[in-house]
Design an enzyme around this catalytic site. Structure first.
Site, PDB file in Angstrom:
ATOM      1  N   HIS A   1       0.806  -1.216   0.000  1.00  0.00           N
ATOM      2  CA  HIS A   1       0.000   0.000   0.000  1.00  0.00           C
ATOM      3  C   HIS A   1       0.841   1.269   0.000  1.00  0.00           C
ATOM      4  O   HIS A   1       0.319   2.352   0.243  1.00  0.00           O
ATOM      5  CB  HIS A   1      -0.980   0.014   1.186  1.00  0.00           C
ATOM      6  CG  HIS A   1      -1.843  -1.207   1.248  1.00  0.00           C
ATOM      7  ND1 HIS A   1      -2.837  -1.462   0.322  1.00  0.00           N
ATOM      8  CD2 HIS A   1      -1.841  -2.269   2.106  1.00  0.00           C
ATOM      9  CE1 HIS A   1      -3.414  -2.605   0.616  1.00  0.00           C
ATOM     10  NE2 HIS A   1      -2.827  -3.114   1.680  1.00  0.00           N
TER      11      HIS A   1
ATOM     12  N   ARG B   1      -2.392  18.136   2.426  1.00  0.00           N
ATOM     13  CA  ARG B   1      -1.016  18.623   2.304  1.00  0.00           C
ATOM     14  C   ARG B   1      -0.564  18.433   0.869  1.00  0.00           C
ATOM     15  O   ARG B   1      -1.292  17.882   0.036  1.00  0.00           O
ATOM     16  CB  ARG B   1      -0.092  17.844   3.239  1.00  0.00           C
ATOM     17  CG  ARG B   1      -0.174  16.330   3.011  1.00  0.00           C
ATOM     18  CD  ARG B   1       0.818  15.571   3.843  1.00  0.00           C
ATOM     19  NE  ARG B   1       0.596  14.135   3.855  1.00  0.00           N
ATOM     20  CZ  ARG B   1       0.961  13.286   2.909  1.00  0.00           C
ATOM     21  NH1 ARG B   1       1.555  13.743   1.815  1.00  0.00           N
ATOM     22  NH2 ARG B   1       0.721  11.993   3.017  1.00  0.00           N
TER      23      ARG B   1
ATOM     24  N   GLU C   1      -8.132  11.265  -2.904  1.00  0.00           N
ATOM     25  CA  GLU C   1      -7.745   9.963  -3.431  1.00  0.00           C
ATOM     26  C   GLU C   1      -8.978   9.079  -3.613  1.00  0.00           C
ATOM     27  O   GLU C   1      -9.849   9.012  -2.747  1.00  0.00           O
ATOM     28  CB  GLU C   1      -6.736   9.298  -2.495  1.00  0.00           C
ATOM     29  CG  GLU C   1      -5.514  10.175  -2.245  1.00  0.00           C
ATOM     30  CD  GLU C   1      -4.342   9.421  -1.674  1.00  0.00           C
ATOM     31  OE1 GLU C   1      -4.460   8.203  -1.446  1.00  0.00           O
ATOM     32  OE2 GLU C   1      -3.293  10.051  -1.467  1.00  0.00           O
TER      33      GLU C   1
ATOM     34  N   ASN D   1      -5.733  13.838   1.488  1.00  0.00           N
ATOM     35  CA  ASN D   1      -4.494  14.243   2.122  1.00  0.00           C
ATOM     36  C   ASN D   1      -4.439  15.762   2.138  1.00  0.00           C
ATOM     37  O   ASN D   1      -4.410  16.402   1.078  1.00  0.00           O
ATOM     38  CB  ASN D   1      -3.285  13.674   1.377  1.00  0.00           C
ATOM     39  CG  ASN D   1      -3.118  12.190   1.620  1.00  0.00           C
ATOM     40  OD1 ASN D   1      -2.759  11.771   2.710  1.00  0.00           O
ATOM     41  ND2 ASN D   1      -3.408  11.392   0.611  1.00  0.00           N
TER      42      ASN D   1
END
Length: 671
Positions: A246, A303, A286, A301
């Site tokens: 992952h 960032r 995502e 995320n």
């Protein structure tokens, strides 16, 4: 809609502190320097002489090597910002970049946090809560359990109801840590315990969620950007499907096979997700995408991402500069209709890790480092230089290699060559593994999904064997690279420097014992005026014509001209050529016989770490490859296996013990 900011208007910051290290810190420093902004680096004991420290205008020490005592100390970093007079803090990625309390503390101190609002970080930081928020925003979700109940029996019941395979995921984290695919109900409890341990170590939170594992999934993420004026755009997609445990291995943009309709739908969903939390700055939404065209929200995320350079290449943007402008209150530099895709970009992460030993991180000094020359087609982001060290305290990344060309095939060819051009001595790297991966049918033909590496395992392992011509080449390299041979090359007129094996009656050969992987051969080398004669084991002798000068060996082998750069390093011999790097081990049979077999009856720690669990009882008879214990290092769990068939006589370390590099962990009797 706001007008785009004038790109010749610099952000208003005069000085920025970078609360990170490595390649991202170096990248931010470069952008700030171009914009005329002064930079302050922070560093731990382990990074005292690091590249980002050397590049910054100022540098402030923040504590011991361990991240928890330095880069994760919000109070120390804020104090450094105050002392330096920095007006803003760029958190990079990792460490405090998604820490809402840190963002709040920056605001309370009157220092700009170059990232999203703390409220957005909180909203997306808990994956379970984020799923509920996304459902309200109309963003499609993967079926699963996202609640707060964490009883192992209850979670297994949820997994049984969802249907296997399922994915256990740390609720508070990312980067592949605290994540396991589970195929059967009877394996769930052990996988859950491992996930929770890893999640606690990496994020300080053992909370997990359970989701249906989508078969043949692609991992596609959308780069979004918002400003404080209410505008949000998406800068298209990246395909990050090629993963191991992952963790992303290769990334590319745009995603192969993406239709305009699907791109627009995913872009809209990503923008909706960002708007739902009042997002400002750079972020990544995502998605898991199925082969039938469906897609489902996975996480956001909050960032900048490690793989952002591929987006910059295809859009012609500098996302770090966008971050600085947006944080300074400026509107987004471009509107959605002004953004477009040009060409294709691929990124590979060059790590200090040993693919032949379960991808264990490799630590040591970079005694030789040469990376591809940057150009309009090749970009290298790195936080290290020759002479620097890869330590056990942080991520073992050496560099990111990013290539661009007009289409995917051309970009793929450039990446293959970029990896072949990497020369690293001092640590083991994954360059060979990455290059073999690029040559697999699945990647070359863009048959992408998250199981690609497992599916191509046979081809990836087959690539570890060297071709027949490599053995005589390595033997000649070993002979030609000795100090005496180098002296011979400098003073060919001196009879005392000759290394041709001259004897009365017949020349004597140099005998070389070489090993590559599991293969080992004995080769004899006779030096001649125009080259060398080589005999491997009891095979026929080969005549090799060629020259060696300044470490560059050129030979004619089987009608082909082969040139390699030769770099000896102790008992290791490194050969760098157009087809990449080969590393051979030089054996001394006399020294080995004197050493005996004292070390053969033990299993050693490959790096410093903490013992998580011992897996078999004393006295157990095991087969080679049987898992014996779990070592936690660099925030990941690594399973160490039996080196051969034999018996576990006993353990020298127990769960919870800290062990050093090379420490004896298991007394093992082979046979």
């Amino acid at each position: 809609m706001n007008e785009p900011a004038a790109m010749n208007t610099a952000p208003t910051f005069r000085k920025i502190l970078i609360a990170n290290r490595g390649e991202i810190a170096c990248r931010v420093i470069a952008t700030c320097r171009r914009l005329g902004i002064a930079t302050v680096a922070v560093y731990s004991d382990a990074d005292r002489n690091a590249r980002h420290v050397r590049l910054a205008d100022e540098a402030i020490h923040i504590g011991p090597a361990a991240a928890r005592d330095s880069y994760l100390r919000a109070d120390v970093i804020l104090d450094a910002a105050r002392r330096s007079g920095a007006q803003a803090i760029h958190p990079g990625y990792g460490f405090l970049s998604e820490n809402a309390e840190f963002a709040d503390a920056c605001a309370a101190a009157g220092i700009t946090f170059i990232g999203p609002p703390a409220s957005a970080i909180r909203a997306m930081g808990d994956k379970s809560a984020a799923k509920a928020l996304m459902a309200d925003a109309g963003v499609p979700l993967t079926p699963g359990y996202h609640g707060h109940q964490q009883d192992p029996g209850f979670l297994r019941g949820q997994a049984d109801a969802i249907g296997y395979p399922v994915l256990i995921k740390a609720s508070a984290g990312g980067g592949g840590k605290g994540m396991r695919k589970v195929e059967r109900s009877e394996d769930f409890i052990d996988a859950l315990a491992s996930c929770q341990r890893e999640a606690s170590a990496a994020f300080g939170n053992p909370h997990v969620l359970v989701e249906k594992y989508i078969e043949r999934p692609r991992h596609i993420e959308i780069q979004v950007f918002g400003d404080s004026h209410g505008d949000v755009v998406y800068l298209f997609e990246r395909d990050c499907s090629v993963q191991r445990r992952h963790q992303k291995v290769l990334e590319e943009a745009p995603a192969p096979g993406m239709t305009e309709a699907r791109r627009a739908a995913m872009g809209k969903a990503a923008v909706d997700a960002a708007r739902a939390v009042g997002y400002v700055g750079a972020g990544t939404v995502e998605f898991i995408a199925g082969p039938d065209g469906g897609f489902w929200f996975m996480e956001m995320n909050t960032r900048l991402q490690v793989e952002h350079p591929v987006t910059e290449f295809i859009t012609g943007t500098d996302l770090v500069e966008w971050q600085l402008r947006v944080a300074a209150g400026q509107p987004l530099p471009l509107r959605q209709e002004q953004l477009g895709i040009g060409g294709h970009a691929i990124e590979a992460r060059l790590y200090a890790e040993d693919a032949d030993r379960g991808f264990l991180p490799s630590t040591g000094t970079l005694r030789h480092l040469r990376l591809p020359a940057p150009s309009a087609h090749v970009r290298v982001d790195t936080g290290v230089e020759q002479g620097d060290s890869i330590t056990p305290f942080y991520d073992p990344m050496i560099a990111k290699l990013i290539v661009w060309d007009v289409d995917r095939d051309a970009a793929l060819a450039r990446m293959r060559q970029a990896l072949a051009d990497c020369q690293v001595v001092g640590v083991t790297t994954n360059a060979g593994f990455l290059r073999r991966l690029l040559f697999t049918d699945s990647f070359a033909q863009a048959r992408l999904d998250t199981a690609l590496i497992e599916r191509e395992q046979a081809a990836l392992e087959a690539g570890t064997h060297v071709d027949e011509a490599a053995w005589p080449l390595a033997a000649v390299a070993a002979v030609a690279s000795t100090p005496a041979a180098a002296a011979d090359a400098r003073d060919r007129q001196s009879p005392w420097q000759q290394q041709d094996g001259w004897r009365i009656g017949a020349a004597a050969p140099r005998v070389v014992h070489l090993q590559h992987g599991e293969q080992r051969h004995v080769l004899k080398v006779w030096t001649q005026p125009d080259g060398w004669q080589v005999q491997r084991d009891d095979q026929a002798m080969q005549q090799l014509n060629g020259t060696v000068a300044d470490g560059l060996l050129t030979l004619q082998i089987d009608g082909q001209r082969r040139s390699v750069q030769v770099l000896p390093d102790g008992e290791q011999l490194h050969l760098f050529g157009r087809d990449g790097q080969r590393r051979f081990t030089l054996h001394d049979p006399v020294g080995e016989s004197e050493q005996g077999v004292g070390d053969a009856g033990s299993l050693l720690a490959p790096m410093p770490g903490r013992i998580v669990a011992t897996l078999v009882a004393d006295g157990t008879v095991v087969k080679r490859g049987t898992p014996l214990l779990v070592l936690e290092a660099m925030k990941m769990e690594h399973t160490l296996q039996a080196p051969a068939d034999g018996t576990v006589k006993g353990y020298r370390a127990k769960a919870g013990d800290q062990v050093g590099d090379g420490a004896v962990l298991v007394d093992f009797e082979a046979g």
